[in-house]
Design an enzyme around this catalytic site. Structure first.
Site, PDB file in Angstrom:
ATOM      1  N   ASP A 141     -18.486 -37.255 -12.255  1.00 24.76           N
ATOM      2  CA  ASP A 141     -18.161 -35.925 -12.771  1.00 24.76           C
ATOM      3  C   ASP A 141     -19.084 -35.500 -13.899  1.00 24.76           C
ATOM      4  O   ASP A 141     -19.747 -36.326 -14.545  1.00 24.76           O
ATOM      5  CB  ASP A 141     -16.712 -35.864 -13.253  1.00 24.76           C
ATOM      6  CG  ASP A 141     -16.414 -36.811 -14.411  1.00 24.76           C
ATOM      7  OD1 ASP A 141     -16.923 -37.945 -14.383  1.00 24.76           O
ATOM      8  OD2 ASP A 141     -15.679 -36.415 -15.338  1.00 24.76           O
ATOM      9  N   GLU A 143     -14.532 -39.369 -15.571  1.00 25.90           N
ATOM     10  CA  GLU A 143     -14.797 -40.001 -16.861  1.00 25.90           C
ATOM     11  C   GLU A 143     -14.706 -39.001 -17.992  1.00 25.90           C
ATOM     12  O   GLU A 143     -14.221 -39.311 -19.091  1.00 25.90           O
ATOM     13  CB  GLU A 143     -16.195 -40.647 -16.836  1.00 25.90           C
ATOM     14  CG  GLU A 143     -16.531 -41.481 -18.070  1.00 25.90           C
ATOM     15  CD  GLU A 143     -17.197 -40.705 -19.197  1.00 25.90           C
ATOM     16  OE1 GLU A 143     -17.353 -41.278 -20.291  1.00 25.90           O
ATOM     17  OE2 GLU A 143     -17.548 -39.522 -18.995  1.00 25.90           O
TER      18      GLU A 143
END
Length: 411
Positions: free
Chosen positions: A81, A176
Site C-alpha cells: 500500500d 502497512e
C-alpha cells in the site's frame, strides 16, 4: 525487466490504504497489485507462491547450497500500500537524468517545484538520476521501491547461481500505512529465522529501534443551552477540550522533537458544544517514559473531571512497541546487514525510527525484523523522490545478505 522498469510499472497501481473500510486489504487496488506480482513471481520461477484472501503474498527462492547445509532461512518484506495522506492514482513518474543540483520543476502549470532550498538533502544526489512525481500525486517509493528491489534481487540470484545462498522467503503485505500490515501476517507460514523489511528511507539507513506507540481518544461531554440564558448552565465541551490541550507540554510535540525525544501529537479535533473528541497519538522510544505519557493523560482527565464532573472520558489503545528488545538478543542480524552494506560501498546509518514499521509488530510476533533503506525520500507527498543509484544499492545489499547468510552463518 530491470529494477527501474519494475518500479515504474508498479507505481501505476493505485494502492492507497484506507483505515475506514474495516477490510483486509483495505482497498481493492492492493489485491490487484498483489495478483500482478504473483504472476511475475511465477514467471521468474519462484516456488511456494501463495496469495491469501487478505492480500498477503509469500514466495520462496530455494536454497542452492548442498543438501543438509545448516543455514538460517532469511526473509525480505515490503508493503503493497501507499499512504492515504495523498493520492496515489494516476502516478506519472519522470526520470531527471544527471541531476544538476538546482530546482526541479514538477508541474509548471501549478508552479510546483522540488527545490534544494526546501529539501537540502537533494544536494547529496547531484549527478545522479532521480525519479520524481508530476506534482499531483505521491510517487509510491514507500514501498514499491522495496518491492522492486526484492524481486530484482531474486531475479539476479536466479541468473547468478554461482552466488550461493540458503532458502529465502519474500513477503508482500497490505495496509502497512494504516498500522495493520502485520496484523494478519502468518509468521509461522512465512517460516523464517529472521527477516528484513525493505522500507527505510535514504541510502544506508538501518533501523532496529522504533517508537512505542498508543492511540488516545479523549471525549468531552457538554450541555447546550441557549447562549442568552446560559449562565451557570451551559457546559461547552469545545472550551473544555481546549483547556485539556493546553495542559499538555507544548514542547513535547512532533514539531519540537527529534532523535529519541517522544511526543504527544493531536491528530484530530471534532466538536460541538455538546460533544468534542480529541484524538492523540503518543510516542516514545523509552518504554518507561511511554507508560508515563499515558498516565499523564489519565491524570489530566481526572483533573478535568474534578472541575467538570463526569465530563471527560479517556480511551487509550497500545498500537506497537519498540522492537529493540526483540532484536538485541539476535544482534548478529544487524551485523550481517552492516557487513553487507559495507561490502557494497554503503555506509550504514544506524538510527532510531521516529515512527513504526511492520518489522516492529513482526518482531513481537516472533520474527526478528529490522528495517533497511529502500532509497526514497520525502514520503507521503508530492515532493517524494528516489535516486536510482540508491535503489540499485538496496538491491545489491539484499543479494549480499543472502550470500553472507549462505556463506556459513549457523543458526
Amino acid at each position: 525487466m530491470t529494477l527501474v522498469d519494475r518500479f515504474l510499472q508498479y507505481v501505476k497501481f493505485d494502492t492507497q490504504s484506507d483505515e475506514l473500510t474495516n477490510m483486509t486489504p483495505s482497498t481493492p487496488g492492493q489485491m490487484e497489485f498483489a495478483e500482478y506480482l504473483k504472476k511475475e513471481l511465477e514467471e521468474l520461477g519462484l516456488s511456494e507462491i501463495s496469495l491469501d484472501d487478505n492480500g498477503y503474498l509469500f514466495a520462496t527462492l530455494p536454497s542452492n547450497l548442498p543438501a543438509g547445509a545448516d543455514v538460517p532461512v532469511v526473509g525480505f518484506i515490503a508493503h503493497l500500500d501507499t499512504s492515504p495522506d495523498m493520492s496515489g492514482r494516476h502516478v506519472a513518474p519522470r526520470i531527471v537524468q544527471n541531476y544538476d543540483g538546482g530546482d526541479i520543476e514538477l508541474n509548471s502549470m501549478s508552479g510546483i517545484t522540488l527545490s534544494p532550498a526546501d529539501f537540502p538533502e537533494l544536494g547529496n544526489y547531484v549527478g545522479q538520476d532521480l525519479i520524481v512525481t508530476d506534482g499531483n500525486t505521491l510517487l509510491g517509493a514507500d514501498d514499491k521501491a522495496g518491492i522492486a528491489e526484492i524481486i530484482s534481487a531474486m531475479d539476479y540470484l536466479i541468473k547468478h547461481p554461482e552466488i550461493k545462498h540458503g532458502k529465502i522467503r519474500i513477503g508482500f503485505n497490505p495496509d502497512e500505512e494504516i498500522g495493520l500490515g502485520a496484523h494478519k501476517f502468518d509468521v509461522e507460514k512465512f517460516g523464517c529465522d529472521f527477516a528484513y523489511t525493505m522500507d527505510g528511507g535514504e541510502i544506508g539507513e538501518l533501523e532496529f529501534e522504533n517508537f512505542n506507540a498508543a492511540l488516545a481518544r479523549v471525549t468531552f461531554t457538554g450541555r447546550n443551552v441557549h447562549p442568552g440564558y446560559a449562565k451557570h448552565k451551559m457546559i461547552n465541551s469545545m472550551r473544555i477540550a481546549n483547556q485539556f490541550v493546553i495542559m499538555l507540554p507544548r514542547w513535547e510535540t512532533p514539531e519540537h522533537t527529534e532523535g529519541y525525544e517522544g511526543f504527544y501529537h493531536l491528530i484530530s479535533m471534532e466538536g460541538s458544544v455538546e460533544k468534542t473528541v480529541l484524538t492523540y497519538i503518543i510516542r516514545d522510544h523509552d518504554r518507561d517514559r511511554f507508560e508515563r505519557r499515558k498516565k499523564e493523560l489519565e491524570h489530566l482527565a481526572r483533573k478535568i473531571n474534578k472541575e467538570f464532573p463526569d465530563c471527560c472520558s479517556l480511551e487509550i489503545k497500545d498500537q506497537y512497541y519498540n522492537m529493540r528488545e526483540k532484536i538485541e538478543p539476535v544482534m548478529y542480524i544487524i551485523d550481517i546487514a552492516e557487513e553487507a552494506m559495507r561490502h557494497e560501498g554503503v555506509t550504514p546509518k544506524v538510527q532510531p525510527i521516529r515512527g513504526g514499521t511492520d518489522g516492529a509488530q513482526l518482531s513481537f510476533k516472533g520474527l526478528p525484523c529490522p528495517n533497511i533503506f529502500a532509497g526514497g525520500l520525502n514520503f507521503h507527498g508530492r515532493y517524494e523522490f528516489v535516486p536510482i543509484p540508491s535503489m540499485e544499492k538496496a538491491q545489491a545489499v539484499i543479494v549480499e545478505i543472502a550470500r553472507l547468510v549462505g556463506e556459513g552463518l549457523r543458526k
